[in-house]
Design an enzyme around this catalytic site. Structure first.
Site, PDB file in Angstrom:
ATOM      1  N   LYS A 126      20.137  16.186  -7.717  1.00  0.00           N
ATOM      2  CA  LYS A 126      20.096  16.104  -6.256  1.00  0.00           C
ATOM      3  C   LYS A 126      21.374  16.692  -5.662  1.00  0.00           C
ATOM      4  CE  LYS A 126      17.578  12.412  -4.643  1.00  0.00           C
ATOM      5  NZ  LYS A 126      17.341  11.013  -4.261  1.00  0.00           N
ATOM      6  N   GLU A 149      10.429   7.466   8.173  1.00  0.00           N
ATOM      7  CA  GLU A 149      10.345   8.762   7.512  1.00  0.00           C
ATOM      8  C   GLU A 149       9.483   9.672   8.379  1.00  0.00           C
ATOM      9  OE1 GLU A 149       9.337   8.506   3.349  1.00  0.00           O
ATOM     10  OE2 GLU A 149      10.753   6.871   3.095  1.00  0.00           O
ATOM     11  N   ASN A 204      10.314  -5.378   9.899  1.00  0.00           N
ATOM     12  CA  ASN A 204       9.283  -4.723   9.083  1.00  0.00           C
ATOM     13  C   ASN A 204       8.054  -5.615   8.896  1.00  0.00           C
ATOM     14  OD1 ASN A 204      10.563  -2.327   8.852  1.00  0.00           O
ATOM     15  ND2 ASN A 204      11.044  -2.476   6.678  1.00  0.00           N
ATOM     16  N   PHE A 212       1.962   0.698  17.043  1.00  0.00           N
ATOM     17  CA  PHE A 212       1.560   0.072  15.769  1.00  0.00           C
ATOM     18  C   PHE A 212       0.244  -0.694  15.880  1.00  0.00           C
ATOM     19  CE2 PHE A 212       4.546   0.810  12.304  1.00  0.00           C
ATOM     20  CZ  PHE A 212       5.340   1.729  12.967  1.00  0.00           C
ATOM     21  N   HIS A 266      -2.660   1.267  15.502  1.00  0.00           N
ATOM     22  CA  HIS A 266      -3.646   2.240  15.005  1.00  0.00           C
ATOM     23  C   HIS A 266      -4.253   1.703  13.722  1.00  0.00           C
ATOM     24  CE1 HIS A 266      -2.274   5.161  17.874  1.00  0.00           C
ATOM     25  NE2 HIS A 266      -1.028   4.939  17.484  1.00  0.00           N
ATOM     26  N   GLY A 321       1.374   1.676   4.037  1.00  0.00           N
ATOM     27  CA  GLY A 321       1.997   1.988   2.744  1.00  0.00           C
ATOM     28  C   GLY A 321       3.448   2.343   2.975  1.00  0.00           C
ATOM     29  N   CYS A 345       8.732   0.936   2.218  1.00  0.00           N
ATOM     30  CA  CYS A 345       9.385  -0.250   2.792  1.00  0.00           C
ATOM     31  C   CYS A 345       8.478  -1.419   3.183  1.00  0.00           C
ATOM     32  CB  CYS A 345      10.266   0.178   3.939  1.00  0.00           C
ATOM     33  SG  CYS A 345      11.696   1.078   3.285  1.00  0.00           S
TER      34      CYS A 345
END
Ligand code: NAD
Ligand code: UGA
Length: 434
Positions: free
Chosen positions: A37, A156, A212, A253, A255, A261, A264
């Site tokens: 990396k 992400e 979360n 949030f 939908h 998935g 996190c």
């Protein structure tokens, strides 16, 4: 005043934060034990797919504010603020694996050559920051440092935007000196009046997990209502829209889909249940969310079987492998669970994803036919199932697909397509909750 920062762990979170903090004028060295990396980064190659990151990356490398190293000891010694952004995976029956955090903690203790602020970016269970402080004190015999819990909330695919426009920044610490240094490195956000929440370690750690788990619960709730819509003949989109108009609920949030998935939500919900068990406090609501979410993924395969009959020997085209659009990340992707279930039921799978094919090949190898072209994937398929909400799947050439496919069922797990158009093209449309 700009600060010298070490970012230990240069994955999704470490790299985005390293680039962002450099853009705020700080001098950042990103370090990682993964030498491949670091070699790539030194050659200006970004190892992940994250829209918008390249431009900021190149600018800050050019300005000399962003550099990369595989020498962790030296990176710690040369910097005053040390971020820990390593992975904290959840291991079934064992709990959150803190060995990567511990290893960095020991390296810091070994290299504590002057006052340092150690900032935990990784998502860590309640008690970890206090434990880390004790570990470094014990290993170094030195207390010339402070620990700060600074959980990350970026998504992400939207990580660059989220870094520069966070809804809030959480700083959990017990030292005014460290708090001032954190304010300093985030000065650009402070000046645009981003809300800052200053609190203790435990509160900061819990804010991250609660955030979360709450979002995962919201998705799971709407998925169950979507399933109910299917039985009673309701339209989940109107239900979502109307309940979201209530400001106390909010429109985000809601939908429905194949289950959440990613790296996190699944891991952090499990960790929260584990934290509850450790402190003997019931976390059964989150436990149910985890169970229902697992069912939701399998439910997609069941819907397919309900429409198509026995799946043995049937060819299924899967469009989308990433856990959501705009990422190449397939960790805990619903697509992976769905493909595994399809293979269990002896179906043949051809798959396409604009970014995640290579990552998925590492899991499935020859068991799945991977295609670079989405139309190649649908060739001779008995059914098409859309699993990731990539924009390019919103504008599929349905006429072309009809000619290529053998069957006539489209299962749209993200409700991307207009059912009337799909039916007009000669298909049977199956969505979620409509
Ligand atoms: P990742 O797996 O992409 O990156 C972690 C990096 O740490 C890897 O490159 C690994 O080689 C490196 N590493 C491991 N041990 C090391 C060590 N001892 N020294 C130096 N480097 C080491 O993980 P990620 O997705 O960036 O997540 C990191 C943390 O941030 C996790 O705790 C995660 O829960 C949390 N988080 C992630 C996201 C996200 O969107 N991915 C968002 C918020 C919070
Ligand atoms: C999530 C959180 O949104 C971030 O705030 C947090 O920092 C991050 O987890 C983390 O801790 O790592 P991320 O996993 O990148 O971010 O992606 P999300 O956009 O939250 O989506 C998670 C999953 O939920 C995806 O599978 C997505 O498709 C699904 N989802 C999301 C739905 O099914 N419905 C929705 O309405 C929203």
């Amino acid at each position: 005043m700009s600060k010298r920062i070490a970012m230990i762990g240069t994955g999704y979170v470490g790299l985005v934060n390293g680039v962002g903090l450099a853009d705020f004028g700080n001098y950042v060295t990103c370090a990682d034990i993964d030498t491949n990396k670091i070699d790539m980064l030194k050659k200006n190659q970004i190892p992940i797919y994250e829209p918008g990151l390249q431009e900021y990356f190149e600018r800050n490398v050019k300005m000399g504010r962003l550099s990369f190293s595989d020498d962790i000891d030296q990176t710690i010694q040369e910097n005053e603020i040390i971020f820990i952004a390593v992975n904290t995976p959840f291991v079934e029956n064992k709990g959150t694996d803190l060995s990567y955090v511990e290893s960095v903690g020991r390296r810091i203790a070994k290299n504590l050559n002057n006052y340092k602020v150690i900032v935990t970016k990784s998502t860590v269970p309640v008690g970890t920051n206090r434990w880390l402080k004790e570990l470094i004190t014990k290993e170094s015999g030195n207390t010339n440092f402070d620990v700060v819990s600074n959980p990350e909330f970026l998504r992400e695919g939207k990580a660059v935007y989220d870094f520069f426009h966070p809804d809030r920044v959480v700083i959990g610490c017990e030292s005014e000196r460290a708090q001032e240094m954190l304010k300093d490195i985030y000065r650009a956000l402070y000046l645009i009046e981003t809300p800052f929440v200053f609190c203790g370690f435990e509160t900061a750690e819990l804010i991250k997990y609660s955030s979360n788990a709450f979002l995962a619960t919201k998705i799971t709730f709407i998925n169950q209502i979507a399933n109910l819509c299917e039985s009673v003949g309701g339209d989940i989109h109107l239900v979502s829209k109307a309940i979201g108009m209530d400001k106390r609920i909010g429109s985000k949030f809601l939908h429905p889909g194949p289950g959440y998935g990613g790296s996190c939500f699944p891991k952090d919900t499990r960790a929260l249940v584990e934290i509850g068990e450790k402190y003997n406090v019931e976390m059964s609501l989150v436990g149910e969310v985890i169970r229902i979410n697992e069912q939701q993924k399998i439910r997609m395969v069941q819907k397919l079987e309900d429409s198509l009959g026995d799946l043995t020997g049937k060819t299924i085209a899967v469009l989308g492998l990433a856990f959501k659009a705009e990422t190449d990340d397939i960790r805990e992707s619903p697509a992976v669970a769905i493909i595994n279930e399809l293979l269990n039921r002896k179906a043949l799978v051809a798959a396409h994803d604009p970014q995640a094919n290579n990552n998925a090949k590492l899991i499935f190898g020859e068991k799945v036919k991977f295609c670079d072209d989405k139309y190649e994937a649908v060739k001779n398929a008995d059914t098409l199932i859309i699993v990731t909400e990539w924009n390019e799947y919103r504008s599929l050439d349905l006429g072309k697909i009809k000619l290529l496919m053998q069957g006539d069922i489209i299962l749209d797990t993200r409700n991307l397509l207009a059912p009337a158009e799909v039916e007009q093209a000669g298909f049977k449309y199956v969505g979620v909750g409509r």
